[in-house]
Scaffold this motif. Structure first.
Motif, PDB file in Angstrom:
ATOM      1  N   GLY A 150       0.959  -1.376   0.187  1.00 40.59           N
ATOM      2  CA  GLY A 150      -0.033   0.036  -0.027  1.00 40.59           C
ATOM      3  C   GLY A 150       0.785   1.199   0.082  1.00 40.59           C
ATOM      4  N   HIS A 151       1.838   1.052   0.057  1.00 41.90           N
ATOM      5  CA  HIS A 151       3.036   2.271  -0.213  1.00 41.90           C
ATOM      6  C   HIS A 151       3.095   2.636  -1.546  1.00 41.90           C
ATOM      7  N   HIS A 152       3.762   3.754  -1.775  1.00 43.23           N
ATOM      8  CA  HIS A 152       3.953   4.515  -3.202  1.00 43.23           C
ATOM      9  C   HIS A 152       5.287   4.388  -3.550  1.00 43.23           C
ATOM     10  N   ILE A 153       5.613   3.821  -4.844  1.00 47.39           N
ATOM     11  CA  ILE A 153       7.000   4.206  -5.508  1.00 47.39           C
ATOM     12  C   ILE A 153       6.829   4.527  -6.860  1.00 47.39           C
ATOM     13  N   PRO A 154       6.932   5.730  -7.100  1.00 49.14           N
ATOM     14  CA  PRO A 154       6.908   6.323  -8.590  1.00 49.14           C
ATOM     15  C   PRO A 154       8.026   5.760  -9.501  1.00 49.14           C
TER      16      PRO A 154
END
Length: 195
Positions: A150-154
């Motif tokens: 659920g975390h974000h890594i563009p």
């Protein structure tokens, strides 16, 4: 450059996790862009290795607070649960392979990784590392796990840079521009407000 005293009250409370990559030397320009676009207040949590690339006093020119080291006397205000309670988002800038590994496996070898575990708000990682490192199966598994959690890594931007020691130009992933980072962080804050 804005100083902490120039910041209007209100706005997002942004926690920046600064890790030990040469890319951390650009942190003040990212802080200035984030503040210019989003307003708010900024705390920078620096890993031990980040302080070897840029002094905390330099970062302090662009942030209300800089947290580094592990002095027991700082624990009441700087423990991970307090840092989480006092902020709306964690932006890991830059994110090394080491912090990605810790986040993917639920390890807590330092305060940044512990804040990731304790977080109840959006966490976004902006990777910066060598190209061969980024392409390793282990790193890509970690990236996939962090996203699944659920975390974000563009996706990182790719740049060419000259290595003075090898005499070679290398192609490697790094953080997007300050303007793009501010745009991504603003979108995540907006989504969390409307969720």
């Amino acid at each position: 450059m804005l100083n902490a005293t120039d910041v209007p009250s209100g706005g997002p409370r942004v926690l920046i996790g600064a890790t030990g990559s040469v890319a951390v030397t650009a942190l003040p320009s990212y802080l200035d862009e984030l503040r210019g676009r989003l307003g708010g207040t900024y705390t920078v949590l620096m890993s031990h290795t980040a302080t070897s690339f840029i002094p905390p006093d330099t970062v302090r020119l662009s942030a209300e607070r800089v947290v580094h080291g592990e002095a027991p006397s700082d624990w009441p205000t700087d423990k991970p649960s307090r840092l989480v309670a006092d902020h709306d988002i964690l932006v890991v800038l830059p994110a090394t392979a080491n912090i990605l590994s810790a986040a993917a496996t639920g390890a807590a070898p330092n305060r940044i990784a512990t804040v990731v575990l304790a977080s109840n708000f959006p966490v976004v990682f902006f990777p910066s590392m060598g190209g061969p490192m980024w392409n390793k199966a282990a790193v890509q598994r970690n990236v996939a796990q962090i996203r699944e959690d659920g975390h974000h890594i563009p996706e990182p931007d790719w740049h060419d840079s000259f290595d003075i020691h090898s005499g070679l130009t290398t192609h490697h992933p790094t953080m997007p521009s300050p303007a793009k980072v501010a745009e991504i962080v603003g979108e995540l804050l907006e989504k969390s407000r409307t969720a």
